[in-house]
Design a protein around this motif. Structure first.
Motif, PDB file in Angstrom:
ATOM      1  N   ALA A   1       0.864  -1.186   0.000  1.00 46.78           N
ATOM      2  CA  ALA A   1       0.000   0.000   0.000  1.00 46.78           C
ATOM      3  C   ALA A   1       0.897   1.232   0.000  1.00 46.78           C
ATOM      4  N   THR A   2       0.628   2.165  -0.899  1.00 43.93           N
ATOM      5  CA  THR A   2       1.496   3.340  -1.042  1.00 43.93           C
ATOM      6  C   THR A   2       1.482   4.235   0.192  1.00 43.93           C
ATOM      7  N   ASP A   3       0.379   4.225   0.931  1.00 44.15           N
ATOM      8  CA  ASP A   3       0.281   5.094   2.110  1.00 44.15           C
ATOM      9  C   ASP A   3       0.312   4.298   3.409  1.00 44.15           C
ATOM     10  N   LEU A   4       0.980   3.147   3.392  1.00 44.47           N
ATOM     11  CA  LEU A   4       1.036   2.293   4.585  1.00 44.47           C
ATOM     12  C   LEU A   4       1.859   2.962   5.677  1.00 44.47           C
ATOM     13  N   ALA A   5       1.293   2.992   6.886  1.00 44.51           N
ATOM     14  CA  ALA A   5       2.017   3.538   8.041  1.00 44.51           C
ATOM     15  C   ALA A   5       2.633   2.442   8.886  1.00 44.51           C
ATOM     16  N   GLY A   6       2.023   1.238   8.901  1.00 50.78           N
ATOM     17  CA  GLY A   6       2.559   0.142   9.685  1.00 50.78           C
ATOM     18  C   GLY A   6       1.486  -0.868  10.060  1.00 50.78           C
ATOM     19  N   TYR A   7       1.754  -1.608  11.155  1.00 52.99           N
ATOM     20  CA  TYR A   7       0.886  -2.709  11.559  1.00 52.99           C
ATOM     21  C   TYR A   7       0.574  -2.613  13.050  1.00 52.99           C
ATOM     22  N   ARG A   8      -0.588  -3.133  13.431  1.00 55.32           N
ATOM     23  CA  ARG A   8      -0.948  -3.278  14.831  1.00 55.32           C
ATOM     24  C   ARG A   8      -1.059  -4.768  15.159  1.00 55.32           C
ATOM     25  N   VAL A   9      -0.696  -5.109  16.400  1.00 52.11           N
ATOM     26  CA  VAL A   9      -0.688  -6.499  16.839  1.00 52.11           C
ATOM     27  C   VAL A   9      -1.700  -6.656  17.975  1.00 52.11           C
ATOM     28  N   TYR A  10      -2.543  -7.660  17.864  1.00 51.32           N
ATOM     29  CA  TYR A  10      -3.563  -7.936  18.886  1.00 51.32           C
ATOM     30  C   TYR A  10      -3.406  -9.385  19.357  1.00 51.32           C
ATOM     31  N   ARG A  11      -3.854  -9.658  20.608  1.00 51.19           N
ATOM     32  CA  ARG A  11      -3.787 -11.011  21.163  1.00 51.19           C
ATOM     33  C   ARG A  11      -5.071 -11.320  21.904  1.00 51.19           C
ATOM     34  N   MET A  12      -5.496 -12.571  21.769  1.00 53.44           N
ATOM     35  CA  MET A  12      -6.657 -13.038  22.521  1.00 53.44           C
ATOM     36  C   MET A  12      -6.287 -14.338  23.236  1.00 53.44           C
ATOM     37  N   GLU A  13      -6.733 -14.458  24.502  1.00 50.26           N
ATOM     38  CA  GLU A  13      -6.460 -15.651  25.295  1.00 50.26           C
ATOM     39  C   GLU A  13      -7.617 -16.635  25.154  1.00 50.26           C
ATOM     40  N   GLY A  14      -7.275 -17.912  24.988  1.00 44.79           N
ATOM     41  CA  GLY A  14      -8.289 -18.929  24.809  1.00 44.79           C
ATOM     42  C   GLY A  14      -8.719 -19.547  26.122  1.00 44.79           C
ATOM     43  N   VAL A  15      -9.906 -20.140  26.107  1.00 48.33           N
ATOM     44  CA  VAL A  15     -10.458 -20.828  27.272  1.00 48.33           C
ATOM     45  C   VAL A  15     -10.609 -22.296  26.913  1.00 48.33           C
ATOM     46  N   GLY A  16     -10.161 -23.137  27.777  1.00 49.45           N
ATOM     47  CA  GLY A  16     -10.256 -24.566  27.527  1.00 49.45           C
ATOM     48  C   GLY A  16      -8.940 -25.120  27.042  1.00 49.45           C
ATOM     49  N   HIS A  17      -8.917 -26.470  26.886  1.00 49.24           N
ATOM     50  CA  HIS A  17      -7.674 -27.136  26.456  1.00 49.24           C
ATOM     51  C   HIS A  17      -7.911 -27.956  25.192  1.00 49.24           C
TER      52      HIS A  17
ATOM     53  N   THR B   1       2.391 -16.680  29.435  1.00 47.92           N
ATOM     54  CA  THR B   1       2.048 -17.685  30.446  1.00 47.92           C
ATOM     55  C   THR B   1       2.075 -19.053  29.794  1.00 47.92           C
ATOM     56  N   LEU B   2       2.907 -19.920  30.308  1.00 48.51           N
ATOM     57  CA  LEU B   2       3.044 -21.248  29.717  1.00 48.51           C
ATOM     58  C   LEU B   2       1.798 -22.080  29.972  1.00 48.51           C
ATOM     59  N   GLY B   3       1.458 -22.890  28.999  1.00 42.32           N
ATOM     60  CA  GLY B   3       0.305 -23.768  29.110  1.00 42.32           C
ATOM     61  C   GLY B   3      -1.019 -23.109  28.749  1.00 42.32           C
ATOM     62  N   ILE B   4      -0.998 -21.821  28.364  1.00 40.45           N
ATOM     63  CA  ILE B   4      -2.217 -21.093  27.988  1.00 40.45           C
ATOM     64  C   ILE B   4      -2.247 -20.932  26.475  1.00 40.45           C
ATOM     65  N   ALA B   5      -3.444 -21.098  25.909  1.00 44.64           N
ATOM     66  CA  ALA B   5      -3.603 -20.954  24.456  1.00 44.64           C
ATOM     67  C   ALA B   5      -3.799 -19.478  24.098  1.00 44.64           C
TER      68      ALA B   5
ATOM     69  N   VAL C   1      -0.124 -22.828  21.864  1.00 44.81           N
ATOM     70  CA  VAL C   1       0.120 -22.952  23.304  1.00 44.81           C
ATOM     71  C   VAL C   1       1.612 -23.052  23.536  1.00 44.81           C
ATOM     72  N   ALA C   2       2.105 -22.230  24.446  1.00 47.45           N
ATOM     73  CA  ALA C   2       3.510 -22.332  24.849  1.00 47.45           C
ATOM     74  C   ALA C   2       3.575 -23.439  25.904  1.00 47.45           C
TER      75      ALA C   2
END
Length: 393
Positions: free
Chosen positions: A314-330, A360-364, A388-389
């Motif tokens: 994109a010619t007018d690209l400024a950059g990127y944003r990063v988002y994270r969501m934590e999962g429930v369950g295994h 956090t280890l063991g979390i998705a 999962v880490a």
């Protein structure tokens, strides 16, 4: 001796007094006739405009104008034509043309010689007032002729102007002809809304004419765009051609701040239109978001998760944003909804990789990346798979 002196003096007098030719009268300076007189209607006024007289009939500069006289002739539609319920319409005439104009199309226009005999002098622009009547390279004159005969029939109005110099008058101009109509009141409720595809204008269709009658003649609408606070003059050109037929229009100007006005027109040639609506101001900027990244891949590292993604073009690209969501369950991981989404970087980043550490280890977790342009438009989120880490290496 005295006689000789007297004779010599007489001879000198005769030689000094040669024969003069017949005196010639000065060549009159005659202004060249105006050939571009135009007439339009704005609300209940008729507006004449023409080029400022600048030449004589000899092709020289016209340096002195004494006055410009305006002539007018008003003719009512013949009774027999006016009461014809089904007037024949020439095939060359647009069927959308208002009926008074159609009816007058069958009546021959006044020849110039007859106009000279029948017209009346209605006004003059004197030398001292020429500057006030000038708009750019044009002269402008406003008239309020009768729009109907005494018994209610439509009328046709013919105009001409004559320029008078310091010593002579020019010939009569071309004839400018108009059939005045009950044009509408200004469109009300104009709004201008900036959208990704352009500026959308909407307004209300006028229900009355300037004379207070219902069902005014409306064949379309003219749209005018200007800088904020700029005055709309008589020679402003609309941005739409042909005229808009519905009470909405979408404009795609360069990015910036604008004012819009709309007029309702009864005819385009000659132009018969209402006064302009109240202005609607709007700021138009880039509202189109850049593409979203095609893929997002999470990779497990020591006490961390690295996210990589495809770059966006994109010619007018400024950059990127990063988002994270934590999962429930295994075994059957599910997200916690939009409320559980957090933004990991405060400002758009230009790299196409991000290390989320520590985790956090063991979390998705799963991650989303968006692209952002320089105007602040943000793409949709592209999500990774769950990852999962592990607690043990």
């Amino acid at each position: 001796m005295t006689f000789r002196k007297t004779l010599a003096a007489l001879l000198l007098l005769v030689l000094a007094c040669g024969k003069r030719g017949d005196p010639r009268p000065p060549v009159p300076v005659i202004p060249k006739a105006t050939t571009d007189l135009l007439v339009t209607q704005r609300a209940d006024q008729v507006i004449l405009s023409w080029s400022y007289p600048a030449l004589t009939t000899a092709g020289k500069s016209l340096t002195d104008i004494r006055r410009i006289t305006v002539f007018r002739y008003v003719e009512a539609l013949p009774v027999a034509t006016a009461i014809d319920p089904k007037p024949s319409i020439p095939a060359s005439i647009d069927s959308s043309t208002p009926q008074p104009i159609l009816l007058f199309s069958k009546i021959p226009q006044l020849p110039q010689a007859q106009f000279i005999k029948l017209s009346e002098r209605i006004d003059s622009i004197e030398k001292a007032n020429l500057a006030n009547a000038t708009a750019g390279a044009k002269l402008v004159y406003t008239d309020k002729p009768p729009f109907r005969s005494s018994d209610g029939r439509p009328v046709r109005v013919t105009y001409a102007v004559v320029t008078e110099g310091a010593t002579a008058r020019g010939e009569i101009s071309n004839l400018a002809i108009l059939v005045p109509l009950p044009v509408a009141t200004p469109p009300a409720g104009l709004t201008a809304t900036a959208k990704p595809e352009g500026i959308t204008l909407t307004w209300q269709e006028p229900k009355t004419s300037v004379s207070g009658e219902e069902a005014p003649i409306i064949s379309g609408y003219r749209i005018y765009r200007s800088a904020p606070g700029e005055t709309l003059n008589e020679f402003a050109a609309p941005i739409n051609a042909p005229a808009a037929r519905a009470a909405t229009y979408t404009d795609t100007p360069p990015y910036g701040e604008y004012e819009y006005r709309v007029t309702a027109i009864a005819s385009e040639d000659p132009l018969l239109q209402s006064n302009a609506s109240e202005p609607a101001r709007v700021v138009y900027r880039d509202l189109i978001a850049p593409p979203a990244p095609a893929t997002v891949t999470p990779l497990v590292e020591l006490n961390a998760i690295r996210i990589i993604w495809e770059p966006v073009e994109a010619t007018d690209l400024a950059g990127y944003r990063v988002y994270r969501m934590e999962g429930v369950g295994h075994t059957d991981i599910r997200d916690t909804g939009a409320a559980g989404t957090i933004q990991l970087v405060p400002q758009p980043m230009t790299e196409t990789t991000y290390l989320n550490k520590p985790v956090t280890l063991g979390i998705a977790f799963r991650y989303a990346i968006t692209s952002v342009d320089k105007t602040g438009n943000e793409s949709a989120k592209t999500w990774s798979d769950w990852i999962v880490a592990p607690k043990t290496p």
